[in-house]
Design a protein around this motif. Structure first.
Motif, short mmCIF file in Angstrom:
data_model
loop_
_atom_site.label_atom_id
_atom_site.label_comp_id
_atom_site.label_asym_id
_atom_site.label_seq_id
_atom_site.Cartn_x
_atom_site.Cartn_y
_atom_site.Cartn_z
N GLU A 113 0.85 -1.33 0.10
CA GLU A 113 0.02 -0.01 0.21
C GLU A 113 0.81 1.38 0.06
O GLU A 113 0.32 2.31 -0.63
N VAL A 114 2.01 1.25 0.83
CA VAL A 114 2.93 2.25 0.74
C VAL A 114 3.51 2.59 -0.77
O VAL A 114 3.38 3.78 -1.01
N ILE A 115 3.82 1.72 -1.20
CA ILE A 115 4.34 1.68 -2.84
C ILE A 115 3.18 2.29 -3.60
O ILE A 115 3.39 3.09 -4.45
N GLY A 116 1.96 1.73 -3.46
CA GLY A 116 0.82 2.24 -4.21
C GLY A 116 0.71 3.53 -4.13
O GLY A 116 0.20 4.61 -5.05
N GLN A 117 0.79 4.19 -2.94
CA GLN A 117 0.49 5.50 -2.53
C GLN A 117 1.51 6.63 -3.40
O GLN A 117 1.24 7.58 -3.42
N PHE A 118 2.47 5.82 -3.68
CA PHE A 118 3.58 6.85 -4.40
C PHE A 118 3.55 6.29 -5.95
O PHE A 118 4.63 6.40 -6.66
N GLU A 119 2.69 5.80 -6.45
CA GLU A 119 2.45 5.30 -7.85
C GLU A 119 2.67 6.37 -8.79
O GLU A 119 3.48 6.01 -9.78
N GLU A 120 2.61 7.53 -8.79
CA GLU A 120 2.83 8.78 -9.65
C GLU A 120 4.27 8.85 -9.59
O GLU A 120 4.84 9.36 -10.72
N LEU B 100 8.70 4.61 3.27
CA LEU B 100 8.10 6.00 3.22
C LEU B 100 9.11 7.04 3.28
O LEU B 100 8.86 8.16 2.64
N ILE B 101 10.32 6.93 4.11
CA ILE B 101 11.39 7.82 3.75
C ILE B 101 11.98 7.91 2.32
O ILE B 101 11.85 9.15 1.65
N TYR B 102 11.90 6.96 1.71
CA TYR B 102 12.58 7.08 0.51
C TYR B 102 11.65 7.66 -0.55
O TYR B 102 12.07 8.82 -1.24
N PHE B 103 10.33 7.28 -0.80
CA PHE B 103 9.51 8.06 -1.45
C PHE B 103 9.07 9.42 -1.11
O PHE B 103 8.64 9.93 -1.93
N SER B 104 8.98 9.55 0.06
CA SER B 104 8.77 11.02 0.54
C SER B 104 9.90 11.91 0.13
O SER B 104 9.38 13.11 -0.59
N ILE B 105 11.16 11.51 0.03
CA ILE B 105 12.20 12.29 -0.26
C ILE B 105 12.10 12.47 -1.90
O ILE B 105 12.32 13.40 -2.45
#
Length: 453
Positions: A303-310, A440-445
């Motif tokens: 789900e975390v990965i899915g939230q950063f699909e874009e 979360l850290i990786y995709f947020s950055i």
């Protein structure tokens, strides 16, 4: 007493088997009883059932008791079923009470009641006393076969008693001194008695500073105490201060093995399924709850990965570093978990302080993160020629590893405060938590710096 290496053991085993086959009782007893009890047990358990039946005929219950004590618990269960009930009861009467209790712990309540009823009342009462204590406490693992003396006895009198009573005691290296109310008042070692004058009183050679444990003390705490003081045995006292038994170092070794096996099972989320004798069905049954729980945690990761699909669609190359980040976080967190659980098990956390451990692990995580950041940033720059991508991956792994060490340290400390086994903060659990935080850290950055990629 002969102790065997592997080659000699095989030679002795063949010779003993031939003697059993020929029915030569005297030669069998001469060869077999000359061996160390451990070698006796090793050779005995390899015999076919027909040969084992002859062993029961050739050895007295008292002699076979030592062989029985050397067997693994599961081996004891099926060997006991082979014994004549009268022979089996007599054998248990000749065993130390704590060893009988260990054996009975694998049987049903109905079987235990029947066995105790068949034993001599004096022996059975000692076993019942040990069974009355909470499991995994000093009272439950102590032995009743020890020698107590009084302060007003002379050294000569005590040595005379030793000659008569030592064969029935589990250890005689320490003798415990009690008063008229059976309260523990001192301890005298065998060496103290040997070097003292025969006319000396025990009170003149004994030590009054006695380190003891309560019957309710947890067995792990008893193990730590014996390890700390290098004892061969520790006295166990009741709430009134009366001497009720001793815990010997051989029992502590068994406890440490059990605790290490239990912790290994907790670490790997396979508690109760680490024994190779456990069937596939039983192993799967015990592992399944953890695997299913971790599978649901895996859904959170997805789900975390899915939230950063874009973000992933914009820079597909970001996906290539997901496994690297997750594996590094999991490995680092598990290392810190091992450090924390070991510290709790050995008591070093209480002695040195929680903050000292947290400070050290945070410093370790920062240094590991910094080193990995430099290495991976250099590799990404060389391979992909993108310094911003190298910065994102590098700073992500730096922050992730720093946090992973803290998570791996704090979780078992919290669980320990809740009076639970800290080892239940298993490796797979810590790994999954750190995976989620790392992503979360990786995709947020990456999302924040997306326009610069």
């Amino acid at each position: 007493m002969v102790k065997l290496n592997e080659q000699k053991r095989l030679t002795y085993a063949k010779q003993i088997y031939d003697l059993l086959k020929s029915g030569d009782v005297e030669q069998f007893r001469e060869w077999f009883l000359a061996l160390h009890p451990t070698d006796q047990a090793d050779i005995f358990i390899e015999l076919a059932i027909e040969a084992r039946q002859k062993v029961y005929q050739f050895l007295s219950p008292n002699e076979f008791a030592e062989v029985f004590e050397g067997l693994e618990k599961k081996e004891q269960m099926y060997v006991f079923k082979e014994l004549d009930p009268t022979y089996g009861s007599a054998m248990l009467n000749d065993m130390y009470a704590d060893d009988v209790v260990t054996f009975l712990s694998f049987l049903s309540e109905k079987e235990v009641t029947a066995i105790l009823h068949s034993m001599e009342e004096s022996e059975a009462s000692e076993v019942r006393e040990l069974l009355s204590y909470e499991p995994e406490t000093a009272g439950a693992i102590m032995t009743k076969e020890f020698i107590r003396v009084t302060a007003v006895e002379t050294v000569a009198e005590v040595i005379g008693r030793l000659r008569k009573e030592a064969p029935d005691a589990e250890t005689i290296y320490y003798l415990y001194v009690v008063d008229e109310r059976e309260k523990l008042v001192g301890v005298v070692s065998l060496r103290d008695l040997i070097v003292a004058e025969e006319v000396d009183l025990v009170q003149d050679v004994m030590s009054r500073e006695v380190v003891s444990v309560s019957a309710k003390t947890d067995q792990e705490d008893v193990a730590r105490l014996i390890k700390k003081y290098d004892f061969l045995a520790a006295p166990v006292i009741s709430s009134e201060g009366k001497l009720v038994g001793i815990v010997t170092v051989d029992d502590i070794i068994d406890i440490l093995e059990e605790e290490a096996t239990e912790d290994l099972g907790e670490f790997s989320a396979s508690k109760g399924a680490t024994d190779v004798d456990v069937s596939s069905f039983q192993a799967a049954k015990k592992r399944a709850p953890w695997i299913i729980l971790l599978m649901f945690f895996g859904l959170i990761t997805a789900e975390v990965i899915g939230q950063f699909e874009e973000t992933l669609e914009a820079i597909v190359l970001l996906a290539a570093f997901i496994p690297l980040l997750m594996d590094s976080a999991g490995n680092t967190g598990t290392q810190s978990l091992a450090v924390a659980v070991r510290g709790l098990a050995l008591g070093t956390v209480e002695r040195d302080g929680v903050w000292k451990m947290l400070k050290r692990e945070l410093g370790t995580g920062l240094m590991l993160g910094f080193i990995c950041m430099l290495v991976i940033a250099g590799i990404v720059t060389v391979m992909h020629g993108n310094m911003m991508l190298a910065f994102i991956v590098g700073i992500s792994i730096f922050l992730t590893l720093s946090i992973a060490t803290i998570i791996g340290t704090i979780v078992p400390l919290i669980i320990n405060k809740m009076k639970l086994d800290p080892a239940i903060a298993s490796g797979p659990f810590i790994t999954t938590v750190n995976d989620i935080l790392g992503l979360l850290i990786y995709f947020s950055i990456a999302t924040a710096l997306l326009e610069y990629l």
